[in-house]
Design a protein around this motif. Structure first.
Motif, PDB file in Angstrom:
ATOM      1  N   PHE B 126       0.546  -0.876  -0.133  1.00  0.00           N
ATOM      2  CA  PHE B 126      -0.429   0.165  -0.380  1.00  0.00           C
ATOM      3  C   PHE B 126       0.591   1.203  -0.220  1.00  0.00           C
ATOM      4  O   PHE B 126       0.253   1.890  -0.341  1.00  0.00           O
ATOM      5  CB  PHE B 126      -0.911   0.056   0.758  1.00  0.00           C
ATOM      6  CG  PHE B 126      -1.824   0.951   1.205  1.00  0.00           C
ATOM      7  CD1 PHE B 126      -3.083   1.086   0.606  1.00  0.00           C
ATOM      8  CD2 PHE B 126      -1.500   1.803   1.977  1.00  0.00           C
ATOM      9  CE1 PHE B 126      -3.939   2.084   0.430  1.00  0.00           C
ATOM     10  CE2 PHE B 126      -2.657   3.862   2.023  1.00  0.00           C
ATOM     11  CZ  PHE B 126      -4.193   2.926   1.025  1.00  0.00           C
ATOM     12  N   LEU B 127       1.181   1.337   0.653  1.00  0.00           N
ATOM     13  CA  LEU B 127       2.416   2.164   1.020  1.00  0.00           C
ATOM     14  C   LEU B 127       2.907   2.907  -0.353  1.00  0.00           C
ATOM     15  O   LEU B 127       3.501   4.107  -0.904  1.00  0.00           O
ATOM     16  CB  LEU B 127       3.731   2.569   2.196  1.00  0.00           C
ATOM     17  CG  LEU B 127       3.091   2.564   3.797  1.00  0.00           C
ATOM     18  CD1 LEU B 127       4.799   2.444   4.653  1.00  0.00           C
ATOM     19  CD2 LEU B 127       2.447   4.145   3.860  1.00  0.00           C
ATOM     20  N   THR B 129       2.047   1.857  -3.517  1.00  0.00           N
ATOM     21  CA  THR B 129       1.053   2.502  -4.333  1.00  0.00           C
ATOM     22  C   THR B 129       0.978   3.838  -4.055  1.00  0.00           C
ATOM     23  O   THR B 129       0.595   4.274  -4.817  1.00  0.00           O
ATOM     24  CB  THR B 129       0.275   1.652  -3.817  1.00  0.00           C
ATOM     25  OG1 THR B 129       0.423  -0.329  -4.450  1.00  0.00           O
ATOM     26  CG2 THR B 129      -0.766   2.115  -5.473  1.00  0.00           C
ATOM     27  N   ARG B 130       1.028   4.314  -2.594  1.00  0.00           N
ATOM     28  CA  ARG B 130       1.055   6.006  -2.132  1.00  0.00           C
ATOM     29  C   ARG B 130       1.948   7.195  -3.154  1.00  0.00           C
ATOM     30  O   ARG B 130       1.968   7.818  -3.105  1.00  0.00           O
ATOM     31  CB  ARG B 130       0.582   6.195  -0.893  1.00  0.00           C
ATOM     32  CG  ARG B 130      -1.164   5.380  -0.093  1.00  0.00           C
ATOM     33  CD  ARG B 130      -2.449   6.135  -0.633  1.00  0.00           C
ATOM     34  NE  ARG B 130      -2.579   5.816  -2.513  1.00  0.00           N
ATOM     35  CZ  ARG B 130      -3.246   5.075  -2.486  1.00  0.00           C
ATOM     36  NH1 ARG B 130      -2.998   3.337  -2.242  1.00  0.00           N
ATOM     37  NH2 ARG B 130      -3.106   4.806  -4.466  1.00  0.00           N
ATOM     38  N   GLN B 133       2.003   7.113  -6.267  1.00  0.00           N
ATOM     39  CA  GLN B 133       0.592   7.669  -6.774  1.00  0.00           C
ATOM     40  C   GLN B 133       1.106   9.576  -6.977  1.00  0.00           C
ATOM     41  O   GLN B 133       0.639  10.287  -7.095  1.00  0.00           O
ATOM     42  CB  GLN B 133      -0.511   7.613  -6.292  1.00  0.00           C
ATOM     43  CG  GLN B 133      -1.611   8.968  -6.417  1.00  0.00           C
ATOM     44  CD  GLN B 133      -3.193   8.557  -5.753  1.00  0.00           C
ATOM     45  OE1 GLN B 133      -3.169   6.967  -5.229  1.00  0.00           O
ATOM     46  NE2 GLN B 133      -4.037   9.152  -5.502  1.00  0.00           N
TER      47      GLN B 133
END
Lengths: 361, 361
Positions: B126-127, B129-130, B133
């Motif tokens: 998740f981190l 991916t963020r 982004q």
């Protein structure tokens, strides 16, 4: 070597466009002790040698298929993808009767995890917490008590209640949420609500008993009535077709917002199907205006999303590069379906996930 | 004003050490239409005025209690906390018979969400991916396929199967995991496995039917046999007592690692009870050595964790500042219990979550 004791009665050909790492090769050999396994690394525009096809009795493939005249020994072709759109016009599909099975059904668990991860991280200040940890800062409860929210009691609307939507529904129910299902055609009877494809053991909603209500239709009025239920989480899990292109836009976001009854959370959008189902400019507007509280998007229009696109920085948006189904379990899980079908073949039973020629699915 | 039509037969005093925001005050008034509601903002070391206590028939409080002689009209005291340790020696507990109810049971949903959020974010990048982004970078599937893992089939061991452990179990089961429960005393019968306290509707495991196996004991041998089951996720959800202090240390982490059978995930630790249940130095070592793949810790020893503590940067660790139960639902949900009990009082039924004087819980 226990496997050596089993007579090798099949010849399994596994063709993939990437190199399969040694532990996975070992896994395949263990999983199919009755087969001599050939792993073939295919390359774009280079045909697989004819003798390799001719030797195989079972094939596991992604994009490659043999010519008809080389398929004489093949009893079953299993594809690693969810559908067979990419080779539906191939002579093997059109002019042979070799059974073809798909990997439909394996995407539910990772995509449900991806969905819920995005919701929870967004509602429980995950990034804020990680940032504080990075700086070795012990936070204040007041940063959390008045701002974190949980999912209990929220209404989830799932547009497209296939294997993926069903596993999302399953996790949502456990989180204390209520699920409303939407399908293209009516599902009035228990039989019509059943999932008859492959289901990852211990997951999904095989009997379709989780939704508290079922809705259907392809017309705007039916969709709009669904979006007026007071949905807190709208999940797009529909195939992209001419009918579903830009199905959800400004009018639909406004309907969601107008009918929201949650005391402090505005509706949230999750798209795991295709970017074009959404009117993306309208989405950016609804996020900016606060009609929507956020969006988890594994798909965009186009892909890759251009670096200067305003969606990247829209409020509350979490974008990932079309990876929600990916992980180390992908390939082994696809092979689980081949394993099940090999056992069924031996017992003369019907295959699971068999492509029905003529029916188009 | 519908509420005005209802006769005010009760006088509800709500005392809290923080200001209760106006929407919550409105919520309380709507929830208890039969009561005149007094909201009192208490301050440390300043006693609540006697006439305020004397007037009340129902009290909702966190730390404040009246003197015995001012409690003449009080029919029920509800506390916003899970236990009453903080005022167990007060004369109201010791020398009165006024029923006291706790908020035990309301922590399951947020703490289960916190737990699963940490697992999923850690296993699904998740981190990463963020971060991509933030930089407007569309990632490559190859960053995800060979590294992400999902939870299906993983074994969860829950040390302390109370209301919190039960809601974690409920979500785990939906994710396709199997749950093994551990309790201090044996739970051989269906009746002994039941949760008889308050349960947030739609959550938990009221009948204790989710675990595939139950284990118990306070001795090392019993704990060690549990840790040898091949557990992928160990969850600490035990009260801190002399017996549970440093219950889980180097030897226990080694046992978890030695018995792990998962093809590519080492055991993961989740602590939502108290930091001192863990030998924290041993934990740092096991994370560094790779015996454990990571840890989600909502509690540490001490709290706040000092800025120079090595735990902050131990591999795979995710720390939050004892906030896993917090959120906007906390206070309203505690009041749900008072609502239920007020209705039970009217019908002459037994209270839920009543503190049993003499039994000590």
């Amino acid at each position: 070597m226990d496997a050596a004791a089993i007579r090798k009665t099949e010849r399994l050909l596994v063709i993939f466009f990437k190199r399969i790492p040694p532990p996975l090769v070992a896994h395949i050999n263990r999983k199919f002790p009755e087969a001599e396994v050939t792993i073939y690394h295919s390359q774009k525009a280079v045909p697989v040698p004819r003798d390799i096809w001719q030797n195989a009795t079972l094939v596991c493939t992604f994009t490659d298929l043999p010519d008809l005249e080389d398929a004489g020994n093949i009893k079953l072709i299993h594809t690693v993808s969810a559908g067979i759109d990419h080779f539906v016009h191939h002579p093997i599909i059109q002019n042979s009767t070799i059974p073809i099975t798909t990997s439909s059904g394996i995407h539910g668990p990772p995509m449900a995890e991806w969905t819920v991860m995005n919701w929870l991280a967004s509602a429980r200040k995950f990034l804020h917490t990680r940032e504080a940890q990075k700086q070795h800062i012990w936070g204040d409860p007041d940063e959390y008590m008045p701002t974190c929210t949980d999912q209990v009691g929220k209404k989830v609307g799932i547009l497209g209640y296939g294997s993926i939507g069903r596993q999302i529904a399953n996790v949502c129910a456990a989180l204390g949420m209520t699920v409303h299902a939407y399908t293209a055609s009516p599902r009035p009877t228990p039989a019509s609500r059943r999932d008859t494809g492959y289901i990852v053991p211990g997951t999904g909603d095989a009997d379709g008993t989780i939704p508290v209500s079922w809705h259907h239709g392809l017309d705007k009025a039916s969709i709009h009535s669904f979006l007026s239920l007071g949905i807190d989480h709208l999940i797009i899990s529909l195939p992209l077709t001419p009918q579903t292109t830009h199905l959800i836009g400004a009018e639909e976001f406004a309907l969601l917002a107008a009918n929201s009854t949650h005391p402090f959370s505005k509706p949230y959008l999750t798209n795991i199907s295709r970017g074009k189902v959404i009117d993306q400019d309208a989405l950016v507007q609804s996020l900016k205006s606060g009609e929507l509280s956020g969006a988890a998007l594994d798909v965009t229009d186009p892909e890759p999303l251009p670096a200067d696109h305003p969606l990247w920085d829209a409020p509350g948006v979490q974008i990932s590069p079309h990876v929600s189904s990916l992980g180390r379990e992908y390939f082994p899980r696809s092979l689980d379906i081949l394993r099940v079908n090999l056992d069924r073949m031996k017992k003369g039973e019907e295959f699971v996930n068999e492509y029905k020629r003529g029916k188009g699915y």
